[in-house]
Design a protein around this motif. Structure first.
Motif, mmCIF file in Angstrom:
data_model
loop_
_atom_site.group_PDB
_atom_site.id
_atom_site.type_symbol
_atom_site.label_atom_id
_atom_site.label_comp_id
_atom_site.label_asym_id
_atom_site.label_seq_id
_atom_site.Cartn_x
_atom_site.Cartn_y
_atom_site.Cartn_z
ATOM 1 N N LYS A 184 56.613 100.198 28.245
ATOM 2 C CA LYS A 184 55.445 99.833 27.432
ATOM 3 C C LYS A 184 55.404 98.304 27.270
ATOM 4 O O LYS A 184 56.451 97.671 27.102
ATOM 5 N N ASN A 190 50.515 102.231 31.094
ATOM 6 C CA ASN A 190 51.180 101.044 30.548
ATOM 7 C C ASN A 190 50.527 99.740 30.993
ATOM 8 O O ASN A 190 50.710 98.712 30.356
ATOM 9 N N GLU A 214 52.075 106.319 34.959
ATOM 10 C CA GLU A 214 52.728 105.401 34.011
ATOM 11 C C GLU A 214 52.225 103.976 34.198
ATOM 12 O O GLU A 214 52.053 103.248 33.225
ATOM 13 N N LYS A 255 54.814 96.272 24.928
ATOM 14 C CA LYS A 255 55.466 95.696 23.748
ATOM 15 C C LYS A 255 56.993 95.640 23.886
ATOM 16 O O LYS A 255 57.651 94.885 23.184
#
Length: 142
Positions: A12, A68, A64, A14
């Motif tokens: 991710k 993401n 993904e 972050k």
């Protein structure tokens, strides 16, 4: 040395800086980190994902990437602040795209026509960037 290949895009956004910091922590001197990079690469991945989904073959790894997002080069450079690094383009985006469109349905087609694809399509942006990063202070973009 630490080597990381095609991992960052599965993290991710972050959490990516934390991952880079950990790779740096365990590295004695150098890190080699490769991942898909750039807005055009992300656009092409979305197309491949939608086509696969249309044919009932959802590509879990590319899903993904789509969810993401993949780092832009600017974002990627920001992960290595206060580090000396070099960026090496890797995997031509057009060739990657053609290969992914045919896989896994007609996987043999890109290989039969590979010389033709290379001749006409091996130009332009790369799908992936490889960052060679030193733990030395200072930033050098080559």
């Amino acid at each position: 040395y630490v080597l990381s290949s095609d991992m960052l895009e599965h993290i991710k956004p972050k959490d990516r800086q934390k991952v880079i910091n950990e790779l740096c922590r365990v590295s004695k001197k150098y890190m080699v980190i490769g991942f898909p990079c750039g807005e055009k690469s992300h656009k092409y991945e979305k197309i491949v994902f939608k086509i696969g989904k249309f044919f009932g073959k959802e590509h879990k790894l590319i899903k993904e990437h789509v969810v993401n997002g993949i780092p832009t080069e600017k974002e990627a450079v920001s992960y290595f602040k206060n580090k000396k690094f070099k960026i090496i383009p890797n995997s031509n985006l057009n060739l990657w795209f053609v290969n992914e469109l045919f896989n896994p349905y007609f996987w043999f087609i890109p290989w039969i026509f590979y010389p033709i694809f290379v001749y006409f399509m091996d130009k332009g942006k790369s799908y992936r960037k490889i960052f060679i990063v030193s733990k030395e202070l200072g930033v050098s973009k080559e």
